[in-house]
Motif scaffolding. Structure first.
Motif, mmCIF file in Angstrom:
data_model
loop_
_atom_site.group_PDB
_atom_site.id
_atom_site.type_symbol
_atom_site.label_atom_id
_atom_site.label_comp_id
_atom_site.label_asym_id
_atom_site.label_seq_id
_atom_site.Cartn_x
_atom_site.Cartn_y
_atom_site.Cartn_z
ATOM 1 N N GLY A 22 0.792 -1.221 0.000
ATOM 2 C CA GLY A 22 0.000 0.000 0.000
ATOM 3 C C GLY A 22 0.824 1.271 0.000
ATOM 4 N N SER A 23 2.138 1.153 -0.073
ATOM 5 C CA SER A 23 3.004 2.327 -0.067
ATOM 6 C C SER A 23 3.068 2.949 -1.464
ATOM 7 C CB SER A 23 4.417 1.948 0.396
ATOM 8 O OG SER A 23 4.402 1.461 1.719
ATOM 9 N N PRO A 24 2.865 4.253 -1.589
ATOM 10 C CA PRO A 24 2.913 4.895 -2.907
ATOM 11 C C PRO A 24 4.336 4.950 -3.447
ATOM 12 C CG PRO A 24 2.664 6.551 -1.194
ATOM 13 C CD PRO A 24 2.548 5.222 -0.510
ATOM 14 N N TYR A 25 4.470 4.647 -4.738
ATOM 15 C CA TYR A 25 5.792 4.642 -5.360
ATOM 16 C C TYR A 25 5.649 4.899 -6.848
ATOM 17 C CZ TYR A 25 4.743 0.077 -7.384
ATOM 18 O OH TYR A 25 4.163 -0.932 -8.120
ATOM 19 N N ARG A 26 6.788 5.161 -7.493
ATOM 20 C CA ARG A 26 6.854 5.307 -8.945
ATOM 21 C C ARG A 26 7.972 4.421 -9.470
ATOM 22 N NH1 ARG A 26 8.983 10.210 -9.505
ATOM 23 N NH2 ARG A 26 9.158 10.565 -7.247
ATOM 24 N N ALA A 27 7.664 3.580 -10.443
ATOM 25 C CA ALA A 27 8.692 2.750 -11.066
ATOM 26 C C ALA A 27 9.609 3.639 -11.912
ATOM 27 C CB ALA A 27 8.054 1.673 -11.927
ATOM 28 N N LEU A 28 10.901 3.370 -11.878
ATOM 29 C CA LEU A 28 11.885 4.182 -12.581
ATOM 30 C C LEU A 28 12.530 3.386 -13.715
ATOM 31 C CD1 LEU A 28 13.670 5.752 -9.467
ATOM 32 C CD2 LEU A 28 11.872 6.785 -10.883
ATOM 33 N N PRO A 29 12.993 4.068 -14.773
ATOM 34 C CA PRO A 29 13.661 3.362 -15.879
ATOM 35 C C PRO A 29 15.025 2.838 -15.440
ATOM 36 C CG PRO A 29 13.824 5.730 -16.199
ATOM 37 C CD PRO A 29 12.901 5.526 -15.028
ATOM 38 N N ASP A 30 15.438 1.730 -16.027
ATOM 39 C CA ASP A 30 16.771 1.201 -15.764
ATOM 40 C C ASP A 30 17.825 2.163 -16.307
ATOM 41 O OD1 ASP A 30 16.018 -2.334 -16.318
ATOM 42 O OD2 ASP A 30 15.643 -1.022 -14.611
ATOM 43 N N ARG A 31 18.885 2.370 -15.536
ATOM 44 C CA ARG A 31 19.968 3.251 -15.977
ATOM 45 C C ARG A 31 21.318 2.633 -15.637
ATOM 46 N NH1 ARG A 31 18.239 8.874 -16.578
ATOM 47 N NH2 ARG A 31 16.043 9.093 -16.029
ATOM 48 N N TYR A 32 22.270 2.778 -16.569
ATOM 49 C CA TYR A 32 23.657 2.416 -16.327
ATOM 50 C C TYR A 32 24.469 3.709 -16.321
ATOM 51 C CZ TYR A 32 22.576 -2.496 -17.266
ATOM 52 O OH TYR A 32 22.061 -3.764 -17.218
ATOM 53 N N THR A 59 21.227 1.695 -11.651
ATOM 54 C CA THR A 59 19.949 1.627 -10.934
ATOM 55 C C THR A 59 19.002 0.778 -11.777
ATOM 56 O OG1 THR A 59 19.286 3.744 -11.947
ATOM 57 C CG2 THR A 59 20.212 3.822 -9.719
ATOM 58 N N LEU A 60 18.931 -0.499 -11.443
ATOM 59 C CA LEU A 60 18.114 -1.456 -12.182
ATOM 60 C C LEU A 60 16.968 -1.931 -11.303
ATOM 61 C CD1 LEU A 60 20.946 -3.620 -13.791
ATOM 62 C CD2 LEU A 60 19.924 -1.499 -14.640
ATOM 63 N N ASN A 61 15.777 -2.037 -11.897
ATOM 64 C CA ASN A 61 14.588 -2.476 -11.167
ATOM 65 C C ASN A 61 14.378 -1.617 -9.924
ATOM 66 O OD1 ASN A 61 12.333 -4.036 -10.454
ATOM 67 N ND2 ASN A 61 13.564 -5.540 -9.341
ATOM 68 N N THR A 62 14.438 -0.301 -10.108
ATOM 69 C CA THR A 62 14.318 0.618 -8.977
ATOM 70 C C THR A 62 12.981 1.357 -8.996
ATOM 71 O OG1 THR A 62 15.421 2.403 -10.197
ATOM 72 C CG2 THR A 62 16.798 0.993 -8.797
ATOM 73 N N VAL A 63 12.647 1.894 -7.831
ATOM 74 C CA VAL A 63 11.443 2.703 -7.670
ATOM 75 C C VAL A 63 11.788 3.924 -6.842
ATOM 76 C CG1 VAL A 63 9.943 0.673 -7.764
ATOM 77 C CG2 VAL A 63 10.694 1.551 -5.538
ATOM 78 N N GLN A 64 10.943 4.928 -6.940
ATOM 79 C CA GLN A 64 11.002 6.067 -6.035
ATOM 80 C C GLN A 64 9.882 5.876 -5.020
ATOM 81 O OE1 GLN A 64 13.251 8.866 -6.053
ATOM 82 N NE2 GLN A 64 12.349 8.922 -4.005
ATOM 83 N N LEU A 65 10.263 5.560 -3.805
ATOM 84 C CA LEU A 65 9.292 5.322 -2.741
ATOM 85 C C LEU A 65 8.903 6.676 -2.152
ATOM 86 C CD1 LEU A 65 7.922 2.924 -1.273
ATOM 87 C CD2 LEU A 65 9.808 2.979 0.368
ATOM 88 N N ASP A 66 7.654 7.094 -2.349
ATOM 89 C CA ASP A 66 7.222 8.430 -1.947
ATOM 90 C C ASP A 66 6.827 8.508 -0.479
ATOM 91 O OD1 ASP A 66 7.566 9.460 -4.559
ATOM 92 O OD2 ASP A 66 5.639 8.615 -5.154
ATOM 93 N N ALA A 67 6.335 7.433 0.081
ATOM 94 C CA ALA A 67 5.928 7.369 1.486
ATOM 95 C C ALA A 67 5.741 5.901 1.831
ATOM 96 C CB ALA A 67 4.644 8.161 1.728
#
Length: 224
Positions: free
Chosen positions: A58-68, A75-83
């Motif tokens: 139930g935690s809000p997040y945004r999926a992020l693009p993979d970056r090298y 940063t692979l398979n990462t998210v921005q966890l907002d709360a």
């Protein structure tokens, strides 16, 4: 009738002309700068399952693009966890950058079932905010040539906890200098983290961790 040498020269000129025309029509390959999102294949089954599990917290997040970023940083398979979702609302997060999906899921569970419950039982107030020193950072483990888990967004450094009643419990000042309840609270939340993360480092590990808890997914239940 043209001589054989003349015909050979004429044929060679035609081949060169066609080659130049072909090259003129080619578009130069674009070189992507470090950190540019890359095109990836469809998410792996493991990544999808992790996002589904994170959804269940139930935690809000945004999926992020993979970056090298090069030099072993990514940063692979990462998210921005907002709360983080709690029992009575959400816990705010301070200064948290990209984290891997498994790390985000584990942090969410630790905050809700470890930190918040310890705050209520020991300090008499719910958790309101977790303050961090960040997550992703392209750097080595201090004093070594080995890349830190932070260079892969697989670790987060937690500095302090803010309660609903306004109190702030800080690792640096309260691990040894706080009240008996605050010292107990910090040790209980570290013990709770040790049950969930692969590596947990705190003030008793070394001087570099005197002001935070280092929480990392990898490791063999190393807790100090």
């Amino acid at each position: 009738m043209p001589s054989a040498p003349f015909l050979r020269r004429l044929l060679a000129s035609a081949v060169i002309a066609l080659s130049l025309a072909s090259c003129a029509g080619e578009r130069p390959r674009q070189q992507l700068p470090p950190g540019q999102p890359i095109e990836t294949a469809e998410q792996s089954r493991e990544a999808k399952l992790c996002l589904a599990e994170l959804d269940r917290t139930g935690s809000p997040y945004r999926a992020l693009p993979d970056r090298y970023f090069g030099a072993g940083c990514q940063t692979l398979n990462t998210v921005q966890l907002d709360a983080i979702r709690g029992d009575d609302g959400q816990f705010a997060l301070t200064n948290l950058g990209p984290v891997t999906c498994p790390l985000a899921t584990t942090v969410s569970q630790w905050a809700r079932f470890g930190v918040d419950r310890a705050a209520r039982e020991i300090l008499g107030s719910p958790l309101a905010r977790i303050q961090t020193f960040g997550s992703y950072s392209c750097r080595n483990v201090a004093g070594t040539a080995r890349r830190s888990a932070h260079s892969r967004a697989e670790a987060v450094d937690v500095a302090a906890f803010v309660l609903a009643d306004g109190r702030r419990v800080e690792v640096l000042s309260d691990w040894n200098g706080g009240s008996a309840e605050e010292r107990r609270f910090l040790r209980v939340v570290q013990e709770s983290a040790c049950k969930r993360f692969g590596t947990v480092l705190g003030p008793e590990y070394n001087a570099a961790h005197r002001n935070h808890f280092h929480l990392e997914m990898r490791g063999g239940s190393f807790c100090r």
